[in-house]
Design a protein around this motif. Structure first.
Motif, mmCIF file in Angstrom:
data_model
loop_
_atom_site.group_PDB
_atom_site.id
_atom_site.type_symbol
_atom_site.label_atom_id
_atom_site.label_comp_id
_atom_site.label_asym_id
_atom_site.label_seq_id
_atom_site.Cartn_x
_atom_site.Cartn_y
_atom_site.Cartn_z
ATOM 1 N N ASN A 98 0.847 -1.182 0.000
ATOM 2 C CA ASN A 98 0.000 0.000 0.000
ATOM 3 C C ASN A 98 0.892 1.244 0.000
ATOM 4 O O ASN A 98 2.121 1.145 -0.043
ATOM 5 C CB ASN A 98 -0.990 -0.019 1.174
ATOM 6 N N GLY A 99 0.287 2.418 0.043
ATOM 7 C CA GLY A 99 1.081 3.641 -0.046
ATOM 8 C C GLY A 99 1.623 4.089 1.299
ATOM 9 O O GLY A 99 1.191 3.628 2.351
ATOM 10 N N GLY A 100 2.589 5.000 1.258
ATOM 11 C CA GLY A 100 3.153 5.555 2.477
ATOM 12 C C GLY A 100 4.661 5.667 2.397
ATOM 13 O O GLY A 100 5.294 5.110 1.499
ATOM 14 N N VAL A 132 4.978 -7.040 -7.971
ATOM 15 C CA VAL A 132 4.509 -6.092 -6.957
ATOM 16 C C VAL A 132 3.153 -5.548 -7.382
ATOM 17 O O VAL A 132 3.003 -5.008 -8.479
ATOM 18 C CB VAL A 132 5.505 -4.933 -6.765
ATOM 19 N N VAL A 133 2.167 -5.721 -6.516
ATOM 20 C CA VAL A 133 0.835 -5.155 -6.721
ATOM 21 C C VAL A 133 0.711 -3.957 -5.788
ATOM 22 O O VAL A 133 0.900 -4.093 -4.573
ATOM 23 C CB VAL A 133 -0.260 -6.185 -6.403
ATOM 24 N N THR A 134 0.416 -2.803 -6.337
ATOM 25 C CA THR A 134 0.375 -1.604 -5.503
ATOM 26 C C THR A 134 -0.719 -0.651 -5.959
ATOM 27 O O THR A 134 -1.081 -0.605 -7.138
ATOM 28 C CB THR A 134 1.737 -0.882 -5.495
ATOM 29 N N ASN A 135 -1.231 0.125 -5.011
ATOM 30 C CA ASN A 135 -2.154 1.213 -5.330
ATOM 31 C C ASN A 135 -1.471 2.567 -5.177
ATOM 32 O O ASN A 135 -2.141 3.599 -5.189
ATOM 33 C CB ASN A 135 -3.382 1.152 -4.416
ATOM 34 N N ALA A 136 -0.142 2.552 -5.032
ATOM 35 C CA ALA A 136 0.618 3.785 -4.825
ATOM 36 C C ALA A 136 1.303 4.202 -6.125
ATOM 37 O O ALA A 136 2.167 3.480 -6.634
ATOM 38 C CB ALA A 136 1.650 3.604 -3.720
ATOM 39 N N LEU A 165 -4.192 5.259 -4.860
ATOM 40 C CA LEU A 165 -5.431 5.073 -5.588
ATOM 41 C C LEU A 165 -6.432 4.387 -4.673
ATOM 42 O O LEU A 165 -6.105 3.391 -4.015
ATOM 43 C CB LEU A 165 -5.198 4.227 -6.835
ATOM 44 N N VAL A 166 -7.652 4.899 -4.622
ATOM 45 C CA VAL A 166 -8.677 4.355 -3.734
ATOM 46 C C VAL A 166 -9.998 4.269 -4.483
ATOM 47 O O VAL A 166 -10.147 4.789 -5.581
ATOM 48 C CB VAL A 166 -8.847 5.230 -2.468
ATOM 49 N N GLY A 167 -10.952 3.594 -3.869
ATOM 50 C CA GLY A 167 -12.290 3.537 -4.430
ATOM 51 C C GLY A 167 -12.643 2.193 -5.034
ATOM 52 O O GLY A 167 -11.855 1.243 -5.000
ATOM 53 N N PRO A 168 -13.845 2.071 -5.627
ATOM 54 C CA PRO A 168 -14.323 0.796 -6.167
ATOM 55 C C PRO A 168 -13.424 0.195 -7.238
ATOM 56 O O PRO A 168 -13.276 -1.035 -7.315
ATOM 57 C CB PRO A 168 -15.701 1.158 -6.746
ATOM 58 N N LEU A 169 -12.812 1.024 -8.083
ATOM 59 C CA LEU A 169 -11.924 0.487 -9.116
ATOM 60 C C LEU A 169 -10.715 -0.197 -8.488
ATOM 61 O O LEU A 169 -10.276 -1.260 -8.942
ATOM 62 C CB LEU A 169 -11.480 1.592 -10.067
#
Length: 266
Positions: A98-100, A132-136, A165-169
């Motif tokens: 995740n991000g940070g 690596v799977v990330t939403n950052a 990145l956040v939300g339903p997508l």
């Protein structure tokens, strides 16, 4: 020095020191105290700091500071934590990040592990060493140019403060993948309420990272231990290991170990 340059410098100083004194900041930036007072008033109006008599503090709004300013805080601890986390990850693992600031350092530590003479030749022959799977967005940007990594980026709406990145997508993509390890940066670890962060949309994404992973590792500095935040990610029963710095209180570390969590201090 322009106003934007002054603001950037003031926020960098605040991220490192946790507080600002008007007179000291004026000397540092070579401007008048009156200019610094106006700058601090405007930054307070944007909720980037809290004004005090004679200066400003970050306390209470540190989570609102953009990532590029927060990264200066406890930088050496975060780098040590990141190296220890990287040592727990095996070649071939599918890793969720995740991000940070701390997870960003984990990504950089992985880059160092895969570097060295002949790294690109080895990768071209055997394929990526890590997925690596990330939403950052910032993590994806740093790793996407490295052939040693296969990068999967979730969709979603970008939060400008954290590049996440956040939300339903975002959640839709994570529901379709399976992870070996999820490495999570968090804002609070409480023995009763579990693992937490400040924003509910980020919490729901991190919760999915944890649910989709065989193993969950928390990468967080000791200032987050024993603290609570607004949104719950998961209970401590979902956590396999916590990597933190030596500032963790002995009783907190003992309590976590008694819960079956491996506590690694650096």
């Amino acid at each position: 020095m322009s106003k934007q340059e002054r603001w950037s410098k003031l926020l960098e100083l605040l991220a490192v020191e946790g507080k600002l004194d008007v007179e000291e900041a004026a000397d540092e930036l070579a401007v008048s105290p009156a200019t610094i007072r106006r700058d601090l008033d405007e930054l307070a109006g944007q909720q980037l700091l809290v004004r005090t008599r004679g200066g400003a503090v970050a306390q209470g709004v540190s989570y609102e500071l953009p990532l590029r300013y927060k990264s200066a805080r406890r930088a050496s601890e975060k780098q040590r934590i990141a190296q220890a986390v990287a040592d727990l990850l095996g070649v071939g693992d599918v890793i969720g990040l995740n991000g940070g600031t701390t997870t960003t350092e984990v990504a950089r530590a992985l880059v160092l592990r895969t570097g060295g003479p002949g790294a690109e030749r080895r990768q071209s022959a055997s394929g990526p060493q890590y997925t690596v799977v990330t939403n950052a967005l910032n993590i994806a940007g740093e790793l996407a140019v490295r052939p040693q990594f296969k990068i999967v980026v979730t969709g979603g709406v970008a939060r400008p403060q954290t590049f996440e990145l956040v939300g339903p997508l975002t959640e839709g993509v994570l529901q379709q993948v399976v992870l070996d390890v999820a490495v999570l940066g968090v804002d609070g670890v409480d023995p009763d309420f579990g693992v937490m962060t400040h924003h509910e949309d980020e919490a729901s994404v991190s919760r999915l990272f944890a649910e989709r992973a065989r193993k969950v590792i928390l990468a967080t500095d000791s200032t987050k231990m024993g603290k609570r935040a607004f949104a719950r990610i998961c209970g401590l029963d979902r956590v396999d290991a916590i990597v933190t710095d030596s500032g963790i209180a002995p009783d907190v570390a003992s309590s976590l170990a008694d819960s079956g969590i491996e506590v690694i201090t650096v």
